[in-house]
Design an enzyme around this catalytic site. Structure first.
Site, mmCIF file in Angstrom:
data_model
loop_
_atom_site.group_PDB
_atom_site.id
_atom_site.type_symbol
_atom_site.label_atom_id
_atom_site.label_comp_id
_atom_site.label_asym_id
_atom_site.label_seq_id
_atom_site.Cartn_x
_atom_site.Cartn_y
_atom_site.Cartn_z
ATOM 1 N N GLY A 1 4.463 -3.734 -3.983
ATOM 2 C CA GLY A 1 4.658 -4.076 -5.381
ATOM 3 C C GLY A 1 4.912 -2.823 -6.188
ATOM 4 O O GLY A 1 6.017 -2.576 -6.662
ATOM 5 N N ARG A 2 3.868 -1.997 -6.300
ATOM 6 C CA ARG A 2 3.954 -0.762 -7.071
ATOM 7 C C ARG A 2 5.150 0.090 -6.651
ATOM 8 O O ARG A 2 5.886 0.621 -7.489
ATOM 9 C CB ARG A 2 2.658 0.039 -6.861
ATOM 10 C CG ARG A 2 2.585 1.339 -7.634
ATOM 11 C CD ARG A 2 1.435 2.212 -7.111
ATOM 12 N NE ARG A 2 0.217 1.464 -6.931
ATOM 13 C CZ ARG A 2 -0.713 1.321 -7.858
ATOM 14 N NH1 ARG A 2 -0.538 1.859 -9.043
ATOM 15 N NH2 ARG A 2 -1.811 0.628 -7.605
ATOM 16 N N GLY B 1 0.782 -1.228 0.000
ATOM 17 C CA GLY B 1 0.000 0.000 0.000
ATOM 18 C C GLY B 1 0.811 1.273 0.000
ATOM 19 O O GLY B 1 0.254 2.360 0.181
ATOM 20 N N TYR C 1 1.465 -2.258 -12.821
ATOM 21 C CA TYR C 1 0.036 -2.271 -13.164
ATOM 22 C C TYR C 1 -0.250 -1.553 -14.476
ATOM 23 O O TYR C 1 -1.294 -0.904 -14.623
ATOM 24 C CB TYR C 1 -0.791 -1.646 -12.045
ATOM 25 C CG TYR C 1 -0.692 -2.378 -10.742
ATOM 26 C CD1 TYR C 1 -1.214 -3.657 -10.592
ATOM 27 C CD2 TYR C 1 -0.053 -1.810 -9.641
ATOM 28 C CE1 TYR C 1 -1.111 -4.345 -9.399
ATOM 29 C CE2 TYR C 1 0.053 -2.488 -8.438
ATOM 30 C CZ TYR C 1 -0.479 -3.749 -8.324
ATOM 31 O OH TYR C 1 -0.366 -4.429 -7.139
ATOM 32 N N CYS D 1 -10.943 1.195 -30.880
ATOM 33 C CA CYS D 1 -12.250 1.733 -31.281
ATOM 34 C C CYS D 1 -13.140 1.926 -30.053
ATOM 35 O O CYS D 1 -14.237 1.359 -29.961
ATOM 36 C CB CYS D 1 -12.912 0.792 -32.278
ATOM 37 S SG CYS D 1 -11.973 0.597 -33.799
ATOM 38 N N GLU E 1 5.077 -6.180 1.973
ATOM 39 C CA GLU E 1 5.031 -6.769 0.637
ATOM 40 C C GLU E 1 4.571 -5.732 -0.397
ATOM 41 O O GLU E 1 3.527 -5.893 -1.030
ATOM 42 C CB GLU E 1 4.111 -8.001 0.622
ATOM 43 C CG GLU E 1 2.762 -7.783 1.299
ATOM 44 C CD GLU E 1 1.860 -9.001 1.270
ATOM 45 O OE1 GLU E 1 2.376 -10.123 1.429
ATOM 46 O OE2 GLU E 1 0.646 -8.806 1.102
#
Length: 415
Positions: free
Chosen positions: A272-273, A233, A377, A348, A270
């Site tokens: 990630g981002r 987070g 992401y 489209c 943990e």
């Protein structure tokens, strides 16, 4: 921006005739970033990488020497980690785990399973006994609190598909104590209440709240706790907002009496981002510039089928313009100066938009847009095959060189 990015784009551009579209991942930058992160962490803490942010095997391999392990949320992710390392610790989380996933987790010696529901707990107990496999678990808890930091995405402190509600704690512990359970062992708790929090001090307050909860449960139920997983987070800013201050966060943790008193209990994180976002670049050539009802649109080779994050989060993704000089047509090259431009893709659908009303000094068809902060992401949450457009190329910066990797073949270029 990494000093190699523009050089790589120029060199690749000269070798191609079709419009440029690529991802560039700075593996060296990721390694240095994680080394700096680990350097400031208190001794009671461990860093895992949540590969959902970007499960590229080359990124996993680059992180292998520096992190304690990896957090996965599917068997597909689990296999990617095990393809890189047969022994690195793995945390397995996520709701809706199927029987075959739990059995694969046992076979692949997952370090801890994050149990998300009472049914999942009962299934794991049955399967572990059947396979005669002892498994360590963390109960993922959805705690009742009004003190969580406010972010765009919250997974805890409210009705949620994630984790076990706090009021079901006694039932979960009763299941673990049943005579049928001979192989599943509670080692701690997992919390992951929010995503993309920018406030370091509030993040520490949230962790203190977790530690207080665990202390209450230990005293109430006579538990021995080896691990408290405080999740991820940690925020990344895609605009002018100040990003998460990791050094401040770890210094406040180091000063925390609650953390100092953990003893042999380990505190896991943990992210990630936060580990990879700043070290990926999505590069796309401008194919057309057109006016519509006094609005200017730049159409790129690519779009949200390659980088869905801006559409998913509803934000304008930051980019830089790299002028390129090739123009092979006999007519004038479309160009805008000192203008607002909305960047859209080749799909489209009107939702194929990466940035609305961006201020540009100059932009021409054939120039390249470099979308920064595209390491997390972006590619992996995108609908790659919608309309059947070709995938981008992938390049990796490592040891002063860059490499192309497509369809599992790697070609080295001099950097």
């Amino acid at each position: 921006m990494n000093r190699y990015i523009k050089k790589i784009i120029h060199e690749v551009y000269e070798q191609r005739t079709d419009p440029l579209c690529a991802y560039i991942y700075d593996l060296e930058g990721i390694e240095q970033h994680v080394r700096n992160m680990v350097k400031t962490m208190p001794k009671q803490t461990n860093l895992f990488y949540a590969i959902k942010a970007n499960p590229d095997k080359r990124i996993i391999q680059a992180l292998l020497p520096y992190v304690k392990g990896f957090e996965v949320a599917s068997i597909g992710e689990l296999k990617k980690v095990r393809d890189v390392s047969k022994s690195i610790p793995i945390l397995f989380g996520g709701p809706g785990k199927k029987d075959y996933e739990l059995e694969m987790a046992m076979k692949e010696n997952v370090f801890y399973i994050h149990v998300e529901s009472l049914l999942e707990l009962r299934k794991l107990i049955m399967l572990a006994k059947k396979r005669d496999k002892h498994m360590h678990i963390l109960l993922r808890m959805n705690i009742r609190t009004k003190t969580l930091p406010k972010t765009n995405i919250s997974m805890g402190g409210r009705p949620s598909q994630f984790g076990i509600d706090e009021q079901l704690m006694e039932e979960a512990l009763s299941i673990l104590k049943e005579r049928e359970n001979t192989h599943v062992h509670l080692k701690g708790f997992h919390f992951h209440s929010l995503s993309n929090n920018m406030q370091a001090a509030l993040h520490v307050d949230m962790i203190h709240h977790y530690l207080q909860k665990v202390e209450q449960w230990k005293n109430a139920y006579g538990l021995t706790i080896n691990v408290i997983n405080a999740g991820g987070g940690f925020g990344v800013s895609y605009d002018a907002t100040t990003r998460f201050d990791w050094p401040l966060f770890t210094s406040l943790l180091a000063q925390s009496e609650a953390v100092q008193n953990l003893g042999d209990t380990q505190l896991f994180f943990e992210p990630g981002r936060f580990i990879v976002a700043d070290y990926g670049y999505y590069v796309a050539e401008v194919i057309d510039i057109k006016m519509s009802v006094e609005c200017c649109f730049a159409v790129i080779r690519g779009g949200t089928h390659h980088n869905r994050l801006p559409a998913s989060w509803g934000h304008n993704h930051p980019f830089a313009v790299l002028p390129l000089e090739r123009w092979q047509y006999p007519f004038a090259r479309p160009e805008v100066k000192q203008s607002k431009v909305t960047v859209v893709g080749e799909l489209c659908t009107p939702r194929d938009q990466l940035h609305e009303n961006a201020e540009v000094d100059s932009l021409r068809v054939g120039d390249v847009l470099i979308f920064e902060k595209s390491g997390a992401y972006c590619w992996t949450i995108s609908h790659h095959d919608f309309l059947g457009h070709p995938h981008p190329n992938f390049y990796y910066i490592m040891e002063g060189n860059y490499y192309e990797a497509n369809n599992y073949s790697i070609e080295q270029y001099n950097g």
